[in-house]
Each structure stands twice: as C-alpha cells, then as structure tokens.
Design an enzyme around this catalytic site. Structure first.
Site, PDB file in Angstrom:
ATOM      1  N   VAL A  55      -3.806  11.291  -0.297  1.00 60.14           N
ATOM      2  CA  VAL A  55      -2.733  10.225   0.312  1.00 60.14           C
ATOM      3  C   VAL A  55      -2.136   9.280   0.318  1.00 60.14           C
ATOM      4  O   VAL A  55      -3.629   8.850  -0.230  1.00 60.14           O
ATOM      5  CB  VAL A  55      -3.712  10.485   1.833  1.00 60.14           C
ATOM      6  CG1 VAL A  55      -2.854   9.633   2.780  1.00 60.14           C
ATOM      7  CG2 VAL A  55      -4.154  11.792   2.343  1.00 60.14           C
ATOM      8  N   GLY A  56      -0.900   9.411  -0.105  1.00 56.63           N
ATOM      9  CA  GLY A  56      -0.422   7.832  -0.981  1.00 56.63           C
ATOM     10  C   GLY A  56      -0.645   6.716   0.223  1.00 56.63           C
ATOM     11  O   GLY A  56      -0.547   6.583   1.463  1.00 56.63           O
ATOM     12  N   GLY A  57      -0.036   5.306   0.118  1.00 58.68           N
ATOM     13  CA  GLY A  57       0.013   5.050   1.390  1.00 58.68           C
ATOM     14  C   GLY A  57       1.232   4.419   2.453  1.00 58.68           C
ATOM     15  O   GLY A  57       0.844   4.978   3.677  1.00 58.68           O
ATOM     16  N   PHE A  58       2.087   5.910   2.114  1.00 58.76           N
ATOM     17  CA  PHE A  58       3.176   5.972   2.596  1.00 58.76           C
ATOM     18  C   PHE A  58       3.450   6.896   3.419  1.00 58.76           C
ATOM     19  O   PHE A  58       4.110   8.478   3.884  1.00 58.76           O
ATOM     20  CB  PHE A  58       4.231   5.316   2.331  1.00 58.76           C
ATOM     21  CG  PHE A  58       4.137   4.148   2.430  1.00 58.76           C
ATOM     22  CD1 PHE A  58       3.688   2.614   2.963  1.00 58.76           C
ATOM     23  CD2 PHE A  58       4.825   3.648   0.674  1.00 58.76           C
ATOM     24  CE1 PHE A  58       3.577   1.675   2.382  1.00 58.76           C
ATOM     25  CE2 PHE A  58       4.965   2.644   1.046  1.00 58.76           C
ATOM     26  CZ  PHE A  58       4.380   1.134   1.439  1.00 58.76           C
ATOM     27  N   GLY A  59       2.425   7.934   2.763  1.00 56.83           N
ATOM     28  CA  GLY A  59       2.647   9.600   2.650  1.00 56.83           C
ATOM     29  C   GLY A  59       1.452  10.610   2.309  1.00 56.83           C
ATOM     30  O   GLY A  59       0.137  10.427   1.778  1.00 56.83           O
ATOM     31  N   LYS A  77       5.063  16.640  -1.684  1.00 59.37           N
ATOM     32  CA  LYS A  77       4.829  15.054  -1.528  1.00 59.37           C
ATOM     33  C   LYS A  77       5.822  14.764   0.481  1.00 59.37           C
ATOM     34  O   LYS A  77       7.241  14.440   0.014  1.00 59.37           O
ATOM     35  CB  LYS A  77       5.394  13.822  -2.451  1.00 59.37           C
ATOM     36  CG  LYS A  77       4.952  12.839  -2.538  1.00 59.37           C
ATOM     37  CD  LYS A  77       5.229  11.686  -2.739  1.00 59.37           C
ATOM     38  CE  LYS A  77       5.114   9.752  -2.642  1.00 59.37           C
ATOM     39  NZ  LYS A  77       5.179   9.483  -3.469  1.00 59.37           N
ATOM     40  N   ASP A 183       5.698  -0.813 -10.100  1.00 56.73           N
ATOM     41  CA  ASP A 183       4.732  -0.411  -9.316  1.00 56.73           C
ATOM     42  C   ASP A 183       3.273   0.183 -10.401  1.00 56.73           C
ATOM     43  O   ASP A 183       2.724   0.668  -9.880  1.00 56.73           O
ATOM     44  CB  ASP A 183       4.788  -0.049  -8.564  1.00 56.73           C
ATOM     45  CG  ASP A 183       3.394  -0.507  -7.700  1.00 56.73           C
ATOM     46  OD1 ASP A 183       2.374  -1.200  -8.009  1.00 56.73           O
ATOM     47  OD2 ASP A 183       2.838   0.730  -6.990  1.00 56.73           O
TER      48      ASP A 183
END
Length: 599
Positions: A55-59, A77, A183
């Site tokens: 799980v990423g920051g937004f997805g 994703k 990033d």
C-alpha cells in the site's frame, strides 16, 4: 505536465463547491479489490488480480497476471480517479518510458541494464461503484528499506556505490527526456526478480515527476516542500524542480545508507519544513565541514567529491554524469569490488584494531579470560618500570609449578609458535622498541612464550660452585636490572643459570638461579618470566661482598625488611660483539645483568 482543466468563470459559486469537492477527494485511498477480479485495459487485455503486495501513500498495489497464465509476474497499481499522483505517473510512463526508448538509451550508452521501469498496460475500472485508474507494470522484488532494517539502518559501502551509479544512470535517462524524479528514497528503489535481477535496482514511483526548469529560478509557493521531507532538495523546498535537486536528494540518501544520520533528522526538525530547509542550506553552504561532522573517522572520498560538486552546480546546469559515476567507480576499484553480479546487502563483521590480540569476533569476556593468563609485560628499558610481586603470589606459583614440568629452553628449538606478547613486540616500529605496560593488582599467572623458531647459540660457561651466602634479603624496594651482558647455561628440570659478567672480573662464587623462559629473536624484545625460588641453605648463609659501595649500603639498609622484592626489568637487544670473556656470544643471545638494590 498535464493539468486539470479549470471550471468555467460563469459560475463562481459552483467553482468554490467544486474546489472543495475535489479537495475532499484528493489522495483518497482506493477501494479494496477482491482477489480474482479481472481488469480490462485500454488495449482490451485482461489482467487477473492477485493478492495485495503493498500500500502506497495514495494507492494499493496487487500482484497480477494475464488471464490464462499462472505466473503473477506483473503488478497493478490502482487509485481513485480523483487522485493526482497516479495520473502523473501514468502519463510519464506513456510519454517517456516506452520499452523501445529504454533499449535505445542502453545501447547508446553501452549499458547491459537500466533501472528504469516501463508500463505494460493502463485503463480504468469501477470498484464498488467508484471509478478507479490503474496501470500494469513488471513485478519487482524487495525495496531497500528491508535491507536497511536488517542491517541497522546502513548498507555495505560497496553496495552503496553501486546503487549510486545505477541511480545516476536512471537520472540521466529521465533528464534526457526533460523530467526529474524528485522523490528518490530507499522505499522507491526495488530489486529485479528475473534471473540476474538482483544485480539491478529500479527506481519507481514517478508521482512527483515534472519538467525541470531551464530558465530563471522562480520559487513556486504551491509546490514548496514537495517530496519526502528528509531527502527533498533545497530547490524543492522552494518549489523549483531542477536536475541538481535530483543529485542532492541522491546524496542525502547515500549519506544515510552509509550509516550517518542527517542533521535535521538528529535535531528532530521534520515536522517543520522551513526549519529543515534552513538546516539543509547551512549543511550545503559548508559541505566539507558538515561531512566531517557526520563522518568523524573520515569522509568517504566519493561522497565528499560528489556532494561538493552538487553544491557548486547552478540551477539550470546539466550535471556531468560521467564524472559523478567515475568517483564511485574508482572507490569500487579501491575496495576491489566488481561493478557486476548480484548486489550484496550482507554487512561484513567489522574487524577491531585487535589491540588485545584477540581474533575478530572474540567476545570481551573471552578476551578478559585470556588476558589473565598473560603475565609477562612488554618491557620498556627507557622507563623505570616496576613489577610488583607478593609472597602469596610466589607461594601460589610454586604450588602450581610443582604440578607441571618446567619446559627447558634449548638453543635449537624450532617450529615454535610465537607468543601473543611476541606479536606486540614485533608490531612496534623500530624507533619504538618497547611499550610500557602497567602491572595489574590481581594475582598473576605464568605466561609461556615459546622458543624462537631460528636456532641461537649460547656461550658455554662452566658451572661455578655455589657457596653459602648471607640470609636472603627481602626488601620492599629491591630491584633487578637487566642490561647488556649475560651468560646462560642449562640445568636439568628446566632451570637456567644467569651469570653476571658485566664487570671485567666476574664476581667470585656468585650466581642467581631462576626458573624462567625466554623468547628471543633478532628483531624482537626479550620477554622474561622470573620466579624466585626459596632455598633453605641460602637463608642461613652469608653474602659475599662484591658489590659497589652504593649497592652495599643499599643492601645493608634493606636487610632488616621482610617484604617481597619489587623488580625493575630493563632489556635491550645485543649487538653481537661480545667481549673476550664471552667469545662464543651470538647476536641472538639475550643480555641480562642481575642486581639487587634499594630504590
């Protein structure tokens, strides 16, 4: 970079509502996708969704495979349509990360691999009644965060330099297409999964990718402090995407991977971005001294060269990627680490200076136990070293000695192991022949230095008859001096008689008898373990007065005392030219003179 169309000006009230509505949807977490769900991409390809793998920051990221296949060698994703990062990432891949373009870049620069991911498919799908955007990419392995956690927040030095080279390759590819990443961090660097994939790291997550500036430097308040606060660059703090900013972000990561902690992390400033920005500006303004603070034992040369170079770049200057890579390549050559094969993330045990003569990895307790067994210090003839001994110590040593057979020191001893103390003597530079060591107050046990592996000859001296001497003198300040001349002869039972022949005429009928062992070589100090043996006949005998007046007076004043002697031992190597009284002296024969006097 694609931008969302603005609402029409004719309905300002609606604009405010729409803006609030969009803000409420911004970076919303996606709906959970059930395993086995089939997504259809824009090219009508079908992908079966497997288990969630992150799980990423937004997805959220799922393992996936083409319908009809069993190997989940791809990832999907998925994010809500209202989210911006996946939209930016998808369009970056579609425009700049086509597989054909990547292969062409590799061929042009002679690269066997490039850590640049590419897109397999993309599309939109409804999940629980809400529209989602998805992209399909090749599946990669673990990220660097896993290895940092395993190794105590650091990576092997050679691996850090190899990663730096690989990330510079990716930067060069992106910058050649007009984009910056903005990033880079351990969580966004993944290893390959295919055969030999562990040799290449891949930079992922292009949600902050944007065109870099080539004109004037204009801060953008809307983009200030974008990125991961620990590593984001000074330019990014001002909202300006630049190529030098990417290199600066890489530099901060390299420093951390080598085990140092960034100052703004140490000072706990991460919750206040402006303070982090000021700390980074101060850090880069005096980069040389800043790095010395982080690496007190010495700044790694490639890190120093790289960070100094980055600090001098202008905001619109194209970096010299070849020069940057050369610093890390040279460091790998010095470390004798090849820049190929699987990346090694296993930290090697650090070897100590080994001052206590214990092998690497030896525990402190084991070292302490061994230290107790070492009795003979390395002697310093230029300093008056005093070695204390007590009557209790001698009695304990006598009892233990009766249980063991004394080892005879023979001139022809060969293939003997060198004692730990011998190693200390050998390791000292020629100008510093001996090292002073302070005696311990604990009872000392016998050390057993071995004989030198090379043969040495000793002069044959006829035994001198011993006559009764005065009662044994035991004074608290009695000392024994060892200086340039000695005659040795062996006796049964591991005894060696030392005759003093420093003066032209030998002292009549005067001998000293010790139980001791020698370890002598051409380039080493002499290590002597001396043990005084009490004899009944000597306790009632009278002494022969053959000493100097000063020594006679010292003996007279000390004869009334009953304490154990304190020994002072001075040693030096023989030059090999003996006098006429010792024609057979060898250069390897130790030279010792024995005296007792009051200190």
């Amino acid at each position: 970079m694609p931008r969302v169309a603005k609402p029409k000006a004719a309905a300002p009230a609606k604009k405010v509502v729409s803006a609030k509505k969009a803000k409420s949807k911004l970076y919303k977490m996606p709906e959970k996708v059930k395993e086995g769900t089939v997504f259809t991409d824009l090219a009508k390809g079908q992908w079966r969704i497997g288990p969630s793998i992150g799980v990423g920051g937004f997805g959220e990221i799922y393992a996936a495979c083409k319908v009809g296949e069993k190997n989940y060698d791809a990832v999907v994703k998925c994010e809500p349509h209202g989210n911006g990062p996946l939209f930016v990432e998808m369009h970056f891949y579609l425009r700049n990360a086509k597989l054909e373009d990547i292969k062409q870049f590799m061929q042009k620069h002679g690269l066997k691999s490039l850590g640049m991911p590419y897109i397999l498919a993309n599309g939109s799908v409804e999940v629980n009644g809400e529209k989602h955007r998805f992209i399909v990419m090749p599946r990669y392995g673990s990220d660097l965060t896993k290895f940092l956690e395993q190794n105590g927040k650091r990576l092997p030095e050679g691996t850090v330099y190899r990663l730096a080279i690989q990330m510079l390759d990716v930067y060069q590819y992106m910058h050649s297409n007009g984009y910056v990443h903005a990033d880079l961090k351990a969580a966004n660097i993944l290893l390959g999964l295919e055969k030999g994939g562990a040799a290449q790291a891949y930079l992922v997550d292009f949600g902050l990718a944007s065109h870099f500036v080539t004109g004037d430097f204009k801060p953008d308040p809307k983009k200030m402090h974008n990125g991961t606060i620990e590593y984001t660059s000074r330019d990014a703090h001002l909202g300006v995407p630049t190529r030098r900013a990417d290199l600066e972000i890489l530099g901060y990561n390299l420093i951390e991977w080598l085990g140092a902690e960034l100052p703004w992390v140490t000072q706990k400033l991460l919750a206040v971005p402006p303070k982090v920005q000021k700390a980074k500006e101060a850090f880069m303004d005096n980069i040389g001294e800043s790095l010395k603070t982080l690496f007190p034992k010495g700044v790694p040369p490639p890190i120093g060269d790289f960070m100094k170079y980055v600090s001098k770049l202008t905001h619109n200057q194209e970096p010299d990627y070849d020069k940057c890579r050369s610093w890390f390549s040279s460091a790998l050559k010095q470390l004798k680490i090849p820049n190929n094969g699987d990346l090694d993330f296993k930290m090697k045990p650090q070897t100590s200076s080994n001052n206590n003569l214990s092998p690497p990895g030896t525990s402190k307790a084991a070292t302490a136990r061994k230290a107790k067994k070492i009795d003979s210090p390395v002697l310093n003839s230029s300093l008056d070293e005093k070695i204390s001994a007590s009557e209790d110590d001698e009695e304990e040593e006598e009892k233990s000695h009766r249980k063991k057979t004394a080892k005879k020191v023979t001139p022809s001893a060969r293939n003997a192991k060198v004692s730990p103390l011998k190693r200390v003597a050998d390791s000292s530079p020629p100008s510093q022949k001996r090292v002073k060591t302070e005696p311990k107050s604990t009872p000392r046990e016998r050390a057993t230095p071995k004989a030198s592996p090379k043969p040495r000859s000793t002069p044959k001296a006829s035994p001198k008859p011993q006559t009764p001497t005065a009662a044994r003198l035991r004074t608290p300040n009695a000392k024994i001096n060892f200086s340039p001349s000695i005659s040795l002869r062996g006796r049964p039972g591991g005894k060696t008689v030392i005759n003093d022949d420093l003066t032209p005429q030998p002292r009549s009928k005067k001998t000293y008898e010790f139980n001791f062992e020698l370890d002598v070589s051409m380039d080493a100090n002499v290590i002597v373990n001396v043990k005084r043996k009490k004899k009944a006949d000597q306790d009632k005998a009278t002494a022969v007065d053959s000493r100097t007046p000063s020594s006679r007076s010292a003996l007279a004043s000390s004869s009334k005392e009953e304490a154990s002697p304190v020994t002072r031992v001075n040693l030096r190597k023989v030059n090999g030219h003996g006098d006429s009284s010792t024609p057979g002296r060898s250069p390897r024969t130790p030279a010792v003179t024995v005296r007792k006097y009051q200190g």
